[in-house]
Design a protein around this motif. Structure first.
Motif, PDB file in Angstrom:
ATOM      1  N   SER A 629      -0.698 -32.752 -16.976  1.00 59.88           N
ATOM      2  CA  SER A 629      -0.780 -31.430 -17.598  1.00 59.88           C
ATOM      3  C   SER A 629      -1.722 -31.532 -18.782  1.00 59.88           C
ATOM      4  CB  SER A 629       0.604 -30.946 -18.041  1.00 59.88           C
ATOM      5  OG  SER A 629       1.154 -31.839 -18.999  1.00 59.88           O
ATOM      6  N   SER A 630      -2.196 -30.397 -19.250  1.00 58.99           N
ATOM      7  CA  SER A 630      -3.058 -30.361 -20.427  1.00 58.99           C
ATOM      8  C   SER A 630      -2.302 -29.728 -21.584  1.00 58.99           C
ATOM      9  CB  SER A 630      -4.334 -29.561 -20.132  1.00 58.99           C
ATOM     10  OG  SER A 630      -4.016 -28.249 -19.736  1.00 58.99           O
ATOM     11  N   PHE A 631      -2.754 -30.008 -22.794  1.00 50.93           N
ATOM     12  CA  PHE A 631      -2.078 -29.517 -23.993  1.00 50.93           C
ATOM     13  C   PHE A 631      -2.829 -28.319 -24.565  1.00 50.93           C
ATOM     14  CE2 PHE A 631      -1.364 -34.210 -24.047  1.00 50.93           C
ATOM     15  CZ  PHE A 631      -0.040 -34.162 -23.631  1.00 50.93           C
ATOM     16  N   GLN A 632      -2.061 -27.358 -25.039  1.00 46.90           N
ATOM     17  CA  GLN A 632      -2.651 -26.219 -25.728  1.00 46.90           C
ATOM     18  C   GLN A 632      -3.068 -26.636 -27.137  1.00 46.90           C
ATOM     19  OE1 GLN A 632      -3.247 -23.329 -24.204  1.00 46.90           O
ATOM     20  NE2 GLN A 632      -2.296 -24.132 -22.324  1.00 46.90           N
ATOM     21  N   SER A 633      -4.145 -26.067 -27.625  1.00 48.00           N
ATOM     22  CA  SER A 633      -4.596 -26.393 -28.979  1.00 48.00           C
ATOM     23  C   SER A 633      -3.537 -25.983 -29.996  1.00 48.00           C
ATOM     24  CB  SER A 633      -5.920 -25.691 -29.269  1.00 48.00           C
ATOM     25  OG  SER A 633      -5.785 -24.291 -29.148  1.00 48.00           O
ATOM     26  N   ASN A 634      -3.363 -26.814 -31.013  1.00 45.39           N
ATOM     27  CA  ASN A 634      -2.409 -26.581 -32.098  1.00 45.39           C
ATOM     28  C   ASN A 634      -0.950 -26.590 -31.636  1.00 45.39           C
ATOM     29  OD1 ASN A 634      -4.578 -26.239 -33.938  1.00 45.39           O
ATOM     30  ND2 ASN A 634      -4.755 -24.063 -33.351  1.00 45.39           N
ATOM     31  N   SER A 635      -0.685 -27.114 -30.443  1.00 42.27           N
ATOM     32  CA  SER A 635       0.698 -27.201 -29.975  1.00 42.27           C
ATOM     33  C   SER A 635       1.308 -28.520 -30.435  1.00 42.27           C
ATOM     34  CB  SER A 635       0.748 -27.099 -28.450  1.00 42.27           C
ATOM     35  OG  SER A 635       0.062 -28.201 -27.862  1.00 42.27           O
ATOM     36  N   PHE A 636       2.637 -28.555 -30.510  1.00 43.77           N
ATOM     37  CA  PHE A 636       3.338 -29.773 -30.871  1.00 43.77           C
ATOM     38  C   PHE A 636       3.449 -30.678 -29.644  1.00 43.77           C
ATOM     39  CE2 PHE A 636       4.506 -27.139 -34.427  1.00 43.77           C
ATOM     40  CZ  PHE A 636       4.582 -28.045 -35.471  1.00 43.77           C
ATOM     41  N   ILE A 637       3.246 -31.961 -29.867  1.00 42.95           N
ATOM     42  CA  ILE A 637       3.272 -32.932 -28.773  1.00 42.95           C
ATOM     43  C   ILE A 637       4.402 -33.919 -29.017  1.00 42.95           C
ATOM     44  CG2 ILE A 637       1.970 -34.727 -27.549  1.00 42.95           C
ATOM     45  CD1 ILE A 637      -0.598 -33.318 -28.471  1.00 42.95           C
ATOM     46  N   ARG A 638       5.232 -34.075 -28.019  1.00 44.66           N
ATOM     47  CA  ARG A 638       6.324 -35.045 -28.092  1.00 44.66           C
ATOM     48  C   ARG A 638       5.822 -36.365 -27.485  1.00 44.66           C
ATOM     49  NH1 ARG A 638      10.761 -31.951 -24.776  1.00 44.66           N
ATOM     50  NH2 ARG A 638       8.901 -31.697 -23.488  1.00 44.66           N
ATOM     51  N   LEU A 639       5.492 -37.285 -28.363  1.00 43.68           N
ATOM     52  CA  LEU A 639       4.882 -38.556 -27.958  1.00 43.68           C
ATOM     53  C   LEU A 639       5.930 -39.668 -27.989  1.00 43.68           C
ATOM     54  CD1 LEU A 639       2.344 -40.318 -27.340  1.00 43.68           C
ATOM     55  CD2 LEU A 639       2.017 -40.500 -29.819  1.00 43.68           C
ATOM     56  N   ALA A 640       5.912 -40.490 -26.943  1.00 38.98           N
ATOM     57  CA  ALA A 640       6.838 -41.628 -26.875  1.00 38.98           C
ATOM     58  C   ALA A 640       6.064 -42.901 -26.652  1.00 38.98           C
ATOM     59  CB  ALA A 640       7.856 -41.422 -25.758  1.00 38.98           C
ATOM     60  N   MET A 641       6.470 -43.963 -27.338  1.00 39.71           N
ATOM     61  CA  MET A 641       5.904 -45.295 -27.157  1.00 39.71           C
ATOM     62  C   MET A 641       7.014 -46.211 -26.654  1.00 39.71           C
ATOM     63  SD  MET A 641       3.617 -47.720 -27.537  1.00 39.71           S
ATOM     64  CE  MET A 641       3.929 -49.447 -27.196  1.00 39.71           C
ATOM     65  N   ILE A 642       6.831 -46.752 -25.452  1.00 34.55           N
ATOM     66  CA  ILE A 642       7.798 -47.690 -24.883  1.00 34.55           C
ATOM     67  C   ILE A 642       7.335 -49.094 -25.242  1.00 34.55           C
ATOM     68  CG2 ILE A 642       9.036 -48.395 -22.808  1.00 34.55           C
ATOM     69  CD1 ILE A 642       9.382 -45.458 -23.539  1.00 34.55           C
ATOM     70  N   TYR A 643       8.115 -49.757 -26.089  1.00 33.27           N
ATOM     71  CA  TYR A 643       7.699 -51.050 -26.645  1.00 33.27           C
ATOM     72  C   TYR A 643       8.641 -52.145 -26.168  1.00 33.27           C
ATOM     73  CZ  TYR A 643       5.674 -54.288 -30.049  1.00 33.27           C
ATOM     74  OH  TYR A 643       5.022 -55.344 -30.640  1.00 33.27           O
ATOM     75  N   LEU A 644       8.077 -53.108 -25.411  1.00 39.06           N
ATOM     76  CA  LEU A 644       8.856 -54.249 -24.943  1.00 39.06           C
ATOM     77  C   LEU A 644       8.405 -55.538 -25.603  1.00 39.06           C
ATOM     78  CD1 LEU A 644       9.014 -52.035 -22.564  1.00 39.06           C
ATOM     79  CD2 LEU A 644       9.726 -53.964 -21.135  1.00 39.06           C
ATOM     80  N   GLY A 645       7.177 -55.584 -26.100  1.00 38.20           N
ATOM     81  CA  GLY A 645       6.645 -56.790 -26.726  1.00 38.20           C
ATOM     82  C   GLY A 645       5.466 -57.342 -25.959  1.00 38.20           C
ATOM     83  N   GLY A 646       4.653 -58.133 -26.650  1.00 42.98           N
ATOM     84  CA  GLY A 646       3.451 -58.691 -26.043  1.00 42.98           C
ATOM     85  C   GLY A 646       2.211 -58.020 -26.601  1.00 42.98           C
TER      86      GLY A 646
END
Length: 781
Positions: A629-646
């Motif tokens: 999907s694409s994001f609308q300008s000035n919209s809020f984005i729910r960003l997630a980082m999955i961190y396991l290491g390395g």
């Protein structure tokens, strides 16, 4: 020669003297047969009828060619060698009584003319396609280095060998007789090089768009045009007719060379204008051009030139590339190059009779002349390339490439033999020399030149190694128009500012169709020169990144490029640009595209192949962007980082840290860690990387850190399933080759290894998530 009726297409043969036969043939000739039994009474049996015999010959040739190719490909022989080996087996050289019995049935006297005539069409179409794929504008763009190499490669062997042979011609005649006259033709033929042969060799070696490949193509283009011009003029002046007739032929040749491009090239552009936008070119125009190929061939014969000259000149008049050049190549590729041409090569080798009585002196002298001509040419090209400050190995590889031989030389020597310019003994030696030189050139260049060595990671080119406040240099690759918005969304997520600027190099990758020479265009440079009046293939890309730069004035700088090359060699353009621009990360689009209902809309295997190749050899970090999907300008984005290491995860975390400065981004870092772990260097590096996230600086309330205990793959899968619909964008590390408890068992279910275990799970079409996923691999992983 003793002929019998059952070994020919004739009804009866009566020998009158040693050289004359009285033959009786059917009139009209038998084209089709009445079958094995129906034709017994009237003689229209399959082996006495042209069409079924031709079909059987083609079938046997193709079967034998494929068998030879099956064995020879393991030793990396050039592709056309298997076709020549098939001709060697079917020719008169192998004298086995059992085999000869079938060969006389399969190739009866009189049938070779039909086979050679039909397959010569394939050779003419091959020469025409070669002309179409030539980009004549390269001659004006080519630097002095390519011109010098081409001219030196042609002039030096001729200036040394021809006078030497001419001076010693009487001595040579004493030792090898009239075969001494063949040596002049051999020197001229061995000195010339063909654009089609070199392009085919570079394509087989997969270095067509490497720096060495581009220089070789530029040099051979100049050399091929010069040698064909000299050969055409030579045919006029060597004509034994009166001076008046020779003058008429010369004027006709000059008029032919000037009028065909002046008349037909504007006509080709008119045809292109008739094409409706979004629709393929009308087949009627394509068929008309094919008719003109043979019509101009007839004209070239009338002015005492080779038939293929007309095809070649008309090919040069066709605008290369889409829509016309690519349409012609697609139409003619199968019948011209894949069907008729291999049979033509095999037939050329069938004519070589090595069972004839050969003089050992003639073999040695002819082979020596061929070898010394190539040696002089190699030394001349090597010395000039070396003095142009090319590396030693590269200079030698270039000299060897410019001495390659192939299908064009087979056709050329066949023509000389048919016109009785060279003898049968010389013809056989030249056929063997073509095979030997082609193999040595390919093997030597492959041993000397490794195009991937310049991409070795001698310097750290990743995001982690960037100093605080330094600019981020990214290379974004675009194949389709729908990739543009995905790339700009990612760049906006990186949040460029004047304190943390971004430099974007956008590379539009286009498949090479309808031309041989790869093209690389810098549009910022191209804009500055006057030659860019025509519409660019990459107008949408240029406009989109111009708007992106304008919208982030002072914080982002965008440069756009276009690379037109074969899909198997696109990684060369990407790596070279990343190396030249000191990119920290390359962003690649995923090969799947999803429709609005979640189904797979397109699956481009060429894109996937490119992504996998770049993961192996790229000189910097890599990111594969899965867009849903694409994001609308000035919209809020729910960003997630999955961190396991390395280190892959640490590299991905650096991108997440750049995004968290944007107040419209809500970042959640999920640290998936086992309940028990052994402290080691990697663990300490991971903890250090997470310090800014665990204790964010003031003003970063949009960042959340969650430590989640997972002990195996199923638990990780459960956690991911719970959060997959809670976010719009995921950033993960590829973690290729790393084993950990958190991903145990997930790897076995992975469909796309380039995404890693976690990335593949998040990108799976089995879930209804519309979240985008960026999978990051750090340089040198």
């Amino acid at each position: 020669m003793n002929l019998r009726a059952n070994e020919s297409l004739f009804l009866s043969i009566e020998k009158i003297n040693e050289t004359t036969y009285n033959v009786c043939s059917a009139a009209p000739p038998n084209i089709v047969s009445d079958g094995l039994w129906g034709g017994q009474l009237n003689g229209r049996t399959p082996m006495k009828s042209s069409l079924p015999l031709f079909e059987l010959q083609v079938l046997i040739i193709f079967a034998l060619t494929q068998i030879c190719h099956f064995f020879l490909k393991h030793f990396d022989f050039p592709q056309f060698i298997s076709q020549m080996m098939a001709g060697l087996i079917l020719g008169p050289s192998i004298q086995l009584e059992i085999v000869n019995k079938f060969k006389k049935k399969l190739f009866p006297y009189g049938s070779q003319d039909t086979l050679a005539t039909v397959t010569s069409i394939g050779y003419a179409l091959f020469i025409f396609i070669t002309g179409v794929q030539m980009d004549l504008s390269m001659i004006t763009r080519t630097g002095h280095k390519a011109w010098n190499i081409a001219i030196i490669g042609l002039a030096v062997p001729l200036l040394i060998c021809l006078p030497t042979i001419s001076t010693n011609l009487d001595i040579l005649k004493i030792h090898i007789g009239d075969q001494a006259y063949d040596l002049m033709a051999i020197v001229l033929s061995e000195t010339a090089i063909s654009f089609a042969v070199v392009a085919s060799l570079l394509n087989e070696l997969k270095i067509l768009n490497s720096e060495l490949g581009r220089l070789a193509l530029s040099s051979v283009l100049v050399s091929d045009i010069l040698s064909k011009t000299i050969a055409s003029l030579g045919k006029v002046f060597m004509n034994k007719s009166s001076a008046h007739h020779a003058l008429v032929l010369l004027i006709s040749l000059i008029a032919f060379g000037i009028l065909v491009p002046l008349v037909f090239r504007p006509a080709m552009f008119w045809i292109i204008k008739q094409k409706e936008e979004g629709r393929p070119l009308d087949d009627g125009y394509v068929y008309l051009i094919i008719v003109m190929v043979f019509a101009l061939g007839w004209v070239s014969v009338k002015i005492n030139q080779d038939f293929i000259l007309g095809a070649f000149v008309l090919g040069l008049a066709v605008p290369e590339g889409p829509p016309l050049g690519s349409a012609l190549v697609k139409k003619l590729q199968f019948f011209g190059n894949s069907f008729f041409l291999p049979i033509f090569v095999t037939c050329g080798m069938i004519k070589a009779d090595f069972s004839l009585a050969h003089s050992s002196k003639a073999i040695i002298i002819t082979a020596f002349i061929i070898a010394i001509t190539h040696l002089i040419k190699i030394i001349a090209c090597f010395i000039h390339a070396f003095f142009c400050k090319m590396p030693l190995k590269d200079a030698l590889a270039l000299a060897l490439i410019l001495n390659a031989k192939g299908i064009v030389e087979v056709g050329h020597y066949t023509s000389l033999y048919d016109e009785k310019i060279i003898s049968g003994q010389t013809y056989g030696i030249t056929m063997i020399s073509i095979m030997i030189i082609a193999c040595l050139a390919k093997w030597s260049v492959k041993l000397l030149y490794d195009p991937s060595r310049k991409y070795a990671g001698y310097q750290k080119r990743n995001i982690m190694s960037l100093k605080q406040g330094s600019e981020l240099r990214t290379l974004t690759c675009i194949h389709k128009s729908y990739h543009i918005s995905a790339m700009t969304d990612f760049l906006n997520l990186c949040y460029p500012t004047t304190e943390h600027p971004i430099i974007v190099d956008a590379l539009h990758l286009i498949e090479l169709v309808g031309r041989t020479s790869p093209i690389f265009i810098s549009h910022r440079i191209h804009k500055m020169i006057s030659s860019c009046s025509h519409k660019s293939y990459s107008d949408d890309v240029i406009l989109a990144f111009h708007l992106y730069e304008h919208g982030n004035f002072g914080a982002a700088t965008a440069y756009t490029y276009t690379a037109i090359s074969p899909p198997t060699l696109m990684h060369e353009d990407v790596c070279q640009l990343a190396l030249d621009k000191v990119a920290s990360i390359i962003i690649l689009p995923f090969h799947l595209r999803w429709s609005s209902d979640g189904g797979i809309e397109s699956n481009d295997k060429n894109i996937r192949s490119l992504n996998c190749k770049l993961l192996e050899i790229a000189p910097c970090s890599i990111g594969i962007l899965v867009t849903r999907s694409s994001f609308q300008s000035n919209s809020f984005i729910r960003l997630a980082m999955i961190y396991l290491g390395g280190k892959d995860d640490r590299e991905a975390l650096c991108l997440a840290k750049r995004a968290m400065r944007n107040q419209r981004v809500n970042l959640v870092v999920y640290h998936l860690t086992p309940e028990e772990h052994t402290p080691n260097l990697e663990y300490l590096l991971d903890e250090e990387a997470l310090q800014d996230i665990k204790k964010p600086q003031s003003g970063l309330e949009n960042v959340c850190y969650q430590r989640v205990i997972v002990n195996d793959g199923p638990e990780t899968s459960t956690v991911l399933r719970d959060i997959v619909n809670e976010h719009d964008f995921f950033i993960v590390g590829r973690r290729h080759g790393l084993e950990s408890p958190q991903t145990e068992g997930l790897t076995y279910w992975s469909e796309f290894s380039e995404l890693g275990a976690v990335g593949d799970w998040l990108a799976s079409p089995d879930f209804e998530s519309r979240a985008c996923v960026l999978v990051v691999q750090q340089q040198g992983t």
